[in-house]
Design a protein around this motif. Sequence first.
Motif, PDB file in Angstrom:
ATOM      1  N   LYS A 404       0.765  -1.344   0.145  1.00 58.62           N
ATOM      2  CA  LYS A 404       0.023  -0.053   0.052  1.00 58.62           C
ATOM      3  C   LYS A 404       0.989   1.242  -0.034  1.00 58.62           C
ATOM      4  CE  LYS A 404      -3.988   2.078   0.431  1.00 58.62           C
ATOM      5  NZ  LYS A 404      -4.873   2.185  -0.489  1.00 58.62           N
ATOM      6  N   ILE A 405       1.764   1.151   0.760  1.00 55.07           N
ATOM      7  CA  ILE A 405       2.866   2.331   1.054  1.00 55.07           C
ATOM      8  C   ILE A 405       3.463   2.724  -0.517  1.00 55.07           C
ATOM      9  CG2 ILE A 405       5.021   3.447   2.109  1.00 55.07           C
ATOM     10  CD1 ILE A 405       4.114   1.859   4.298  1.00 55.07           C
ATOM     11  N   TRP A 406       3.867   1.405  -1.238  1.00 56.79           N
ATOM     12  CA  TRP A 406       4.452   1.805  -2.439  1.00 56.79           C
ATOM     13  C   TRP A 406       3.467   2.483  -3.565  1.00 56.79           C
ATOM     14  CZ3 TRP A 406       9.422   1.858  -3.013  1.00 56.79           C
ATOM     15  CH2 TRP A 406      10.257   0.889  -2.174  1.00 56.79           C
ATOM     16  N   LYS A 407       2.413   1.981  -3.329  1.00 53.02           N
ATOM     17  CA  LYS A 407       1.337   2.552  -4.275  1.00 53.02           C
ATOM     18  C   LYS A 407       1.179   4.095  -3.836  1.00 53.02           C
ATOM     19  CE  LYS A 407      -3.416   1.570  -6.071  1.00 53.02           C
ATOM     20  NZ  LYS A 407      -4.399   0.519  -5.977  1.00 53.02           N
ATOM     21  N   MET A 408       1.253   4.200  -2.644  1.00 55.14           N
ATOM     22  CA  MET A 408       0.722   5.724  -2.306  1.00 55.14           C
ATOM     23  C   MET A 408       1.785   6.772  -2.516  1.00 55.14           C
ATOM     24  SD  MET A 408      -1.262   5.067   1.254  1.00 55.14           S
ATOM     25  CE  MET A 408      -1.831   6.615   1.530  1.00 55.14           C
ATOM     26  N   LEU A 409       3.194   6.147  -2.755  1.00 57.23           N
ATOM     27  CA  LEU A 409       4.217   7.081  -3.083  1.00 57.23           C
ATOM     28  C   LEU A 409       4.426   7.437  -4.241  1.00 57.23           C
ATOM     29  CD1 LEU A 409       7.197   4.976  -0.862  1.00 57.23           C
ATOM     30  CD2 LEU A 409       6.377   7.321  -0.369  1.00 57.23           C
ATOM     31  N   LYS A 410       3.944   6.527  -5.272  1.00 58.16           N
ATOM     32  CA  LYS A 410       3.701   7.240  -6.708  1.00 58.16           C
ATOM     33  C   LYS A 410       5.043   7.579  -7.321  1.00 58.16           C
ATOM     34  CE  LYS A 410      -0.922   8.780  -6.089  1.00 58.16           C
ATOM     35  NZ  LYS A 410      -1.995   9.969  -6.242  1.00 58.16           N
ATOM     36  N   LEU A 411       6.185   6.772  -7.096  1.00 54.35           N
ATOM     37  CA  LEU A 411       7.532   7.027  -7.626  1.00 54.35           C
ATOM     38  C   LEU A 411       7.520   6.719  -9.067  1.00 54.35           C
ATOM     39  CD1 LEU A 411       9.407   5.534  -4.582  1.00 54.35           C
ATOM     40  CD2 LEU A 411       9.016   7.976  -4.852  1.00 54.35           C
ATOM     41  N   LYS A 412       8.761   7.125  -9.751  1.00 54.20           N
ATOM     42  CA  LYS A 412       9.068   6.762 -10.874  1.00 54.20           C
ATOM     43  C   LYS A 412       9.613   5.517 -10.769  1.00 54.20           C
ATOM     44  CE  LYS A 412      10.369  11.415 -12.978  1.00 54.20           C
ATOM     45  NZ  LYS A 412      11.653  12.169 -13.392  1.00 54.20           N
ATOM     46  N   PRO A 413       9.396   4.585 -12.000  1.00 49.62           N
ATOM     47  CA  PRO A 413       9.950   3.181 -11.810  1.00 49.62           C
ATOM     48  C   PRO A 413      11.352   3.175 -11.465  1.00 49.62           C
ATOM     49  CG  PRO A 413       8.216   3.379 -13.667  1.00 49.62           C
ATOM     50  CD  PRO A 413       8.667   4.986 -13.163  1.00 49.62           C
ATOM     51  N   GLU A 414      12.305   3.642 -11.917  1.00 48.98           N
ATOM     52  CA  GLU A 414      13.635   3.750 -11.677  1.00 48.98           C
ATOM     53  C   GLU A 414      14.082   3.894 -10.331  1.00 48.98           C
ATOM     54  OE1 GLU A 414      13.053   7.650 -13.973  1.00 48.98           O
ATOM     55  OE2 GLU A 414      12.302   5.767 -13.983  1.00 48.98           O
ATOM     56  N   TYR A 415      13.254   4.860  -9.700  1.00 51.98           N
ATOM     57  CA  TYR A 415      13.266   5.361  -8.245  1.00 51.98           C
ATOM     58  C   TYR A 415      12.958   4.017  -7.382  1.00 51.98           C
ATOM     59  CZ  TYR A 415      14.444  10.192  -9.910  1.00 51.98           C
ATOM     60  OH  TYR A 415      15.134  11.062 -10.506  1.00 51.98           O
ATOM     61  N   GLU A 416      11.806   3.415  -7.611  1.00 47.22           N
ATOM     62  CA  GLU A 416      11.256   2.380  -6.860  1.00 47.22           C
ATOM     63  C   GLU A 416      12.250   1.350  -7.059  1.00 47.22           C
ATOM     64  OE1 GLU A 416       7.380  -0.271  -6.793  1.00 47.22           O
ATOM     65  OE2 GLU A 416       7.109   1.904  -7.185  1.00 47.22           O
ATOM     66  N   ALA A 417      12.726   0.972  -8.243  1.00 47.33           N
ATOM     67  CA  ALA A 417      13.548  -0.366  -8.159  1.00 47.33           C
ATOM     68  C   ALA A 417      14.840  -0.048  -7.557  1.00 47.33           C
ATOM     69  CB  ALA A 417      13.946  -0.283  -9.736  1.00 47.33           C
ATOM     70  N   ARG A 418      15.458   0.964  -7.530  1.00 47.37           N
ATOM     71  CA  ARG A 418      16.577   1.042  -6.753  1.00 47.37           C
ATOM     72  C   ARG A 418      16.645   1.027  -5.207  1.00 47.37           C
ATOM     73  NH1 ARG A 418      19.158   7.125  -7.514  1.00 47.37           N
ATOM     74  NH2 ARG A 418      17.538   8.336  -6.151  1.00 47.37           N
TER      75      ARG A 418
END
Length: 424
Positions: A404-418
């Motif tokens: 749920k937190i990942w979803k709410m952060l709405k990060l760019k895919p490359e930022y989330e991946a690292r």
Amino acid sequence: MMRKNYYRKLAFMGMLLIVLFAFQKYTSREKEDFPKLKFITASTVPLNLDDFNPNDLDAKQWRNLGFSEKQVSTILNYKKIVGGQFSSKEQLKKCYAISAEKFNELESFILLPENGKSKRFEKFGNTEKKEINVSKKFNPDGLSASEWIAMGFSEKQAEAILKYRNYLGGSFVSKEKFRECFIISSENYSKLEPYLLLPAKTPDNFRNSGGQYAIKSSIQYHPFDPNTLDLNGWKALGFSEKQASTIVNYRDRNLRGSFKSLEDIKKCFVISQEKFQELSPYIKLSAIANTVQKQETDFSKMDLNTITFKQLLEFGLDEKSAGSIIGFRRKLGGFVNKQQIMDTYNIDKEMVQKLISTCQLDTSNVAKYTLTDAPEEWLKNHPYFKYSADKIVFYRTSNFTDAKIWKMLKLKPEYEARMKLYIK
């Protein structure tokens, strides 16, 4: 016939409007098509950087932090624009001559509040509503962190007070200097002032030396070799213990054991121009050959998460590359994959590629957490998480799951991946 002419005129007007609109669109786009701005970036900070107040630095001291002449000029002009003093780290960060990477390298050494107006700083700083209790006279030079806490300051405030005292050379010197500690509010200073065992005024012979304060004394100078001088030798020349330690580390680590010229000594940022002029007539540089015996290291068995600065130099990297790798690894808490090493700033990519092809990478000791259990301090200091740390801490107070937190952060895919490299 009249109706036919009317429609022709109408069609002509419509076509004319379309042409005008297209022309306007084309010309406005041309005006907005500015060339890309290239921001100036700074070179690597010396590994033994000490705490400093950016309001105290002159042009030479900014250059010694790794900035070019043009960048220094921009920083000093910006300082004038904001009123002659930087009031917070946030304000300093806005100076475009200081890149994000360079600011991140300097940030932990800067003696300024984060943001004088933010709620976050209110928690840390002097607006915390906590009663300060003092019943007898005391010398603030001798108080430990626990004693400041017992007086009513928070743990973070106590740490900041001690850091400021160390910055002054280990003594507050006077009530004037004590009052300048940004963590102590005017209200709290008024309560403490009658109990302070300090002189009211700062002595006339009190001066600023390279970002560290020192009191001039009657030093008896004599000829000396800066390449053989130990910690006590530098202290005998009038430097504080912290300054002396910085000079020795700068010589032994950055310069591989010896000053080669007077310019090398001059570049050490804790030696002010005034102090250098006092010392220079007595400096006797010996022609010491670099006799340091190279280690015979089997790099095929070396772990990139434990390799030392000296071993990186032995492999063939320059000091800038070695320092950048060690510094970035420390901030990350360890590398998780070899590509992170290649992505490090200010490195010789050809040599680093050879390094990572030769060495092993053991990730078993790299700390990993879930978003819901990661320590707040870890989140705020980690290069990948620090800009999302406040959001993560806020979201998880509502008992949200990681997903749920990942979803709410709405990060760019490359930022989330690292970021997920350090997530369980």
